[in-house]
Design a protein around this motif. Structure first.
Motif, PDB file in Angstrom:
ATOM      1  N   PHE A 184      23.597  -3.285  69.433  1.00 48.76           N
ATOM      2  CA  PHE A 184      22.047  -3.021  69.327  1.00 48.76           C
ATOM      3  C   PHE A 184      21.249  -4.113  68.822  1.00 48.76           C
ATOM      4  CE2 PHE A 184      24.303  -1.062  65.401  1.00 48.76           C
ATOM      5  CZ  PHE A 184      24.077  -2.085  64.482  1.00 48.76           C
ATOM      6  N   ALA A 185      21.754  -5.361  68.778  1.00 46.94           N
ATOM      7  CA  ALA A 185      20.814  -6.127  68.366  1.00 46.94           C
ATOM      8  C   ALA A 185      20.728  -7.333  69.513  1.00 46.94           C
ATOM      9  CB  ALA A 185      21.458  -7.064  67.299  1.00 46.94           C
ATOM     10  N   ARG A 186      19.538  -8.022  69.490  1.00 47.25           N
ATOM     11  CA  ARG A 186      19.298  -9.325  70.343  1.00 47.25           C
ATOM     12  C   ARG A 186      19.756 -10.500  69.550  1.00 47.25           C
ATOM     13  NH1 ARG A 186      13.590  -9.707  72.592  1.00 47.25           N
ATOM     14  NH2 ARG A 186      12.815  -9.305  70.487  1.00 47.25           N
ATOM     15  N   SER A 187      19.628 -10.284  68.317  1.00 48.28           N
ATOM     16  CA  SER A 187      19.724 -11.410  67.407  1.00 48.28           C
ATOM     17  C   SER A 187      20.306 -11.140  65.998  1.00 48.28           C
ATOM     18  CB  SER A 187      18.362 -12.559  66.956  1.00 48.28           C
ATOM     19  OG  SER A 187      18.781 -13.519  66.170  1.00 48.28           O
ATOM     20  N   CYS A 188      21.215 -11.798  65.648  1.00 48.47           N
ATOM     21  CA  CYS A 188      21.903 -11.358  64.329  1.00 48.47           C
ATOM     22  C   CYS A 188      22.210 -12.579  63.585  1.00 48.47           C
ATOM     23  CB  CYS A 188      23.019 -10.409  64.469  1.00 48.47           C
ATOM     24  SG  CYS A 188      24.029  -9.801  63.059  1.00 48.47           S
ATOM     25  N   ARG A 189      21.909 -12.763  62.206  1.00 54.42           N
ATOM     26  CA  ARG A 189      22.311 -13.991  61.534  1.00 54.42           C
ATOM     27  C   ARG A 189      22.441 -13.734  60.086  1.00 54.42           C
ATOM     28  NH1 ARG A 189      18.779 -19.802  61.987  1.00 54.42           N
ATOM     29  NH2 ARG A 189      19.869 -20.776  60.435  1.00 54.42           N
ATOM     30  N   LEU A 190      23.623 -14.458  59.728  1.00 53.03           N
ATOM     31  CA  LEU A 190      23.871 -14.414  58.130  1.00 53.03           C
ATOM     32  C   LEU A 190      22.630 -15.299  57.411  1.00 53.03           C
ATOM     33  CD1 LEU A 190      25.629 -13.356  55.746  1.00 53.03           C
ATOM     34  CD2 LEU A 190      26.951 -15.385  56.307  1.00 53.03           C
ATOM     35  N   MET A 191      22.179 -14.931  56.525  1.00 53.22           N
ATOM     36  CA  MET A 191      20.986 -15.339  55.768  1.00 53.22           C
ATOM     37  C   MET A 191      21.452 -16.254  54.366  1.00 53.22           C
ATOM     38  SD  MET A 191      18.835 -15.394  58.032  1.00 53.22           S
ATOM     39  CE  MET A 191      17.920 -16.271  57.513  1.00 53.22           C
ATOM     40  N   GLY A 192      22.634 -15.581  53.999  1.00 51.94           N
ATOM     41  CA  GLY A 192      23.185 -16.089  52.549  1.00 51.94           C
ATOM     42  C   GLY A 192      23.908 -14.822  51.806  1.00 51.94           C
ATOM     43  N   PRO A 193      24.117 -14.901  50.551  1.00 55.75           N
ATOM     44  CA  PRO A 193      25.136 -13.987  49.842  1.00 55.75           C
ATOM     45  C   PRO A 193      24.313 -12.571  49.883  1.00 55.75           C
ATOM     46  CG  PRO A 193      24.046 -15.507  48.336  1.00 55.75           C
ATOM     47  CD  PRO A 193      23.554 -15.974  49.639  1.00 55.75           C
ATOM     48  N   ALA A 194      24.998 -11.572  49.238  1.00 61.91           N
ATOM     49  CA  ALA A 194      24.470 -10.245  49.237  1.00 61.91           C
ATOM     50  C   ALA A 194      22.962 -10.355  48.687  1.00 61.91           C
ATOM     51  CB  ALA A 194      25.284  -9.415  48.373  1.00 61.91           C
ATOM     52  N   GLY A 195      22.268  -9.650  49.385  1.00 62.55           N
ATOM     53  CA  GLY A 195      20.576  -9.425  48.712  1.00 62.55           C
ATOM     54  C   GLY A 195      19.771 -10.353  49.922  1.00 62.55           C
ATOM     55  N   SER A 196      20.454 -11.460  50.450  1.00 59.68           N
ATOM     56  CA  SER A 196      19.824 -12.324  51.208  1.00 59.68           C
ATOM     57  C   SER A 196      19.170 -11.578  52.342  1.00 59.68           C
ATOM     58  CB  SER A 196      20.516 -13.489  51.577  1.00 59.68           C
ATOM     59  OG  SER A 196      20.944 -13.977  50.338  1.00 59.68           O
ATOM     60  N   GLY A 197      19.687 -10.745  53.087  1.00 59.29           N
ATOM     61  CA  GLY A 197      19.148  -9.902  54.208  1.00 59.29           C
ATOM     62  C   GLY A 197      18.072  -9.117  53.896  1.00 59.29           C
ATOM     63  N   GLN A 198      18.037  -8.554  52.915  1.00 59.89           N
ATOM     64  CA  GLN A 198      16.805  -7.601  52.351  1.00 59.89           C
ATOM     65  C   GLN A 198      15.733  -8.732  52.025  1.00 59.89           C
ATOM     66  OE1 GLN A 198      16.271  -4.736  52.578  1.00 59.89           O
ATOM     67  NE2 GLN A 198      18.556  -3.818  52.516  1.00 59.89           N
ATOM     68  N   LEU A 199      15.971  -9.960  51.412  1.00 65.35           N
ATOM     69  CA  LEU A 199      14.884 -10.894  50.953  1.00 65.35           C
ATOM     70  C   LEU A 199      14.193 -11.216  52.419  1.00 65.35           C
ATOM     71  CD1 LEU A 199      16.708 -12.530  48.214  1.00 65.35           C
ATOM     72  CD2 LEU A 199      14.836 -11.159  47.912  1.00 65.35           C
ATOM     73  N   THR A 200      14.972 -11.749  53.285  1.00 62.54           N
ATOM     74  CA  THR A 200      14.571 -12.249  54.583  1.00 62.54           C
ATOM     75  C   THR A 200      13.637 -11.209  55.257  1.00 62.54           C
ATOM     76  OG1 THR A 200      16.451 -13.589  54.992  1.00 62.54           O
ATOM     77  CG2 THR A 200      15.108 -13.104  56.793  1.00 62.54           C
ATOM     78  N   LYS A 201      13.947  -9.832  54.936  1.00 63.48           N
ATOM     79  CA  LYS A 201      13.062  -8.441  55.671  1.00 63.48           C
ATOM     80  C   LYS A 201      12.015  -8.791  54.994  1.00 63.48           C
ATOM     81  CE  LYS A 201      11.955  -5.038  58.030  1.00 63.48           C
ATOM     82  NZ  LYS A 201      12.655  -3.851  58.176  1.00 63.48           N
ATOM     83  N   MET A 202      11.866  -8.795  53.531  1.00 59.42           N
ATOM     84  CA  MET A 202      10.722  -8.901  53.026  1.00 59.42           C
ATOM     85  C   MET A 202       9.763 -10.090  53.482  1.00 59.42           C
ATOM     86  SD  MET A 202      12.123  -8.308  48.801  1.00 59.42           S
ATOM     87  CE  MET A 202      13.542  -7.300  48.863  1.00 59.42           C
ATOM     88  N   VAL A 203      10.268 -11.176  53.722  1.00 54.25           N
ATOM     89  CA  VAL A 203       9.449 -12.170  54.383  1.00 54.25           C
ATOM     90  C   VAL A 203       8.858 -11.667  55.677  1.00 54.25           C
ATOM     91  CG1 VAL A 203       9.548 -14.485  55.411  1.00 54.25           C
ATOM     92  CG2 VAL A 203      10.711 -14.162  53.182  1.00 54.25           C
ATOM     93  N   ASN A 204       9.636 -11.221  56.447  1.00 50.67           N
ATOM     94  CA  ASN A 204       9.066 -10.537  57.646  1.00 50.67           C
ATOM     95  C   ASN A 204       7.761  -9.636  57.596  1.00 50.67           C
ATOM     96  OD1 ASN A 204      10.089 -10.034  60.473  1.00 50.67           O
ATOM     97  ND2 ASN A 204       9.596  -7.908  59.790  1.00 50.67           N
ATOM     98  N   GLN A 205       8.298  -8.530  56.600  1.00 49.78           N
ATOM     99  CA  GLN A 205       6.947  -7.656  56.215  1.00 49.78           C
ATOM    100  C   GLN A 205       5.729  -8.452  55.801  1.00 49.78           C
ATOM    101  OE1 GLN A 205       8.730  -5.974  58.198  1.00 49.78           O
ATOM    102  NE2 GLN A 205       8.323  -4.108  57.272  1.00 49.78           N
ATOM    103  N   ILE A 206       5.704  -9.493  54.825  1.00 51.43           N
ATOM    104  CA  ILE A 206       4.784 -10.195  54.348  1.00 51.43           C
ATOM    105  C   ILE A 206       4.049 -10.776  55.734  1.00 51.43           C
ATOM    106  CG2 ILE A 206       4.204 -12.191  53.071  1.00 51.43           C
ATOM    107  CD1 ILE A 206       6.531 -11.771  51.420  1.00 51.43           C
TER     108      ILE A 206
END
Length: 288
Positions: free
Chosen positions: A155-177
């Motif tokens: 269900f994705a066009r792009s998927c990437r590992l951003m770092g250890p646990a929590g890094s996905g959520q932190l990246t989503k925060m950057v997205n919303q900012i």
């Protein structure tokens, strides 16, 4: 093909689970409203479960996409939650937009139980989920991520590992900012152009091809000009996300003056009755 469960069949989860089934994965679904899960099975196959635990039992991957931190803890750790039923070596993949703290909490809890966790919030909205072109930002162990990435790509066009646990959520925060600032800038630009007597359609055609161009301009500029907001990512959801962002900023001492201001602008939109309007409705408070 994998044996998977999907917990939460809202506007994002239902189409994400549908893409998994369409790609041949064996899908068991759970939803707090059981009728919705039963209707999903009638349309797409697989089976429904009465509880998260029943859905998770024996699965290789358990996906979740629910409302917030508390909802996530409930389906993972609550009575009849998924975690006690998951087998060793399985993976819990969370697509909820939640806090980095709850991601780390669930990663630790899964490790204690002998299985793995990946936080994997998504961007792309309901349209991205329906069309299977979401962007997925992941946090977790690289070896575990490598196991789940091919399944997520259903269900994705792009998927990437951003770092250890929590890094996905932190990246989503950057997205919303970034989205908050972009939408406010676009709202002010359109509002200014209207007051200046310009043809806004023509303005958008021109500036979208230059440095001001963005996804928001291409996909929301014209509907903002037409005062159409009955679609897309709701203001209520955006305020939930921005509350997570601002709480994290208080923790890491990041300075987010524009984000905090736009959050208050969205509060004004809510007072106008626009809680379920698309986030592009920021322009409504300028033209009320």
């Amino acid at each position: 093909m994998a044996k998977v469960a999907f917990l939460g069949l809202g506007v994002m989860g239902a189409p994400m689970a549908r893409h998994l089934a369409a790609k041949g994965h064996e899908v068991t679904v759970y939803n707090r409203t059981a009728e919705k899960a039963q209707a999903w099975v009638a349309a797409h196959g697989g089976r429904s479960a009465a509880t998260p635990a029943e859905a998770a039992a024996g699965q290789e991957i358990v996906f979740a996409c629910v409302g917030n931190d508390d909802d996530l803890r409930q389906v993972a750790l609550g009575p009849d939650g998924a975690f006690p039923a998951m087998r060793a070596g399985a993976v819990f993949v969370d697509h909820t937009t939640a806090s980095a703290d709850v991601a780390r909490e669930l990663a630790a809890a899964s490790s204690e139980r002998g299985f793995d966790f990946v936080d994997a919030p998504v961007s792309g909205g309901q349209a991205g989920a329906e069309n299977g072109v979401l962007t997925v930002m992941c946090g977790g162990d690289p070896e575990i991520y490598a196991r789940v990435e091919p399944v997520i790509m259903a269900f994705a066009r792009s998927c990437r590992l951003m770092g250890p646990a929590g890094s996905g959520q932190l990246t989503k925060m950057v997205n919303q900012i970034c989205i908050a600032g972009l939408v406010q800038g676009l709202a002010e630009g359109i509002h200014f152009g209207k007051r200046a007597g310009l043809d806004i359609e023509a303005v958008l055609d021109v500036i979208a091809k230059g440095a001001a161009g963005s996804w928001q301009m291409e996909n929301r500029g014209r509907t903002m000009n037409q005062n159409r907001f009955d679609f897309g990512f709701a203001v209520d959801w955006m305020r939930k996300d921005l509350a997570i962002v601002l709480a994290e900023a208080r923790h890491n001492k990041a300075l987010l003056p524009v984000t905090a201001l736009v959050d208050q602008f969205y509060a004004e939109v809510q007072t106008l009755g626009g809680g379920r309007w698309d986030t592009s409705s920021l322009i409504a408070r300028l033209e009320k």
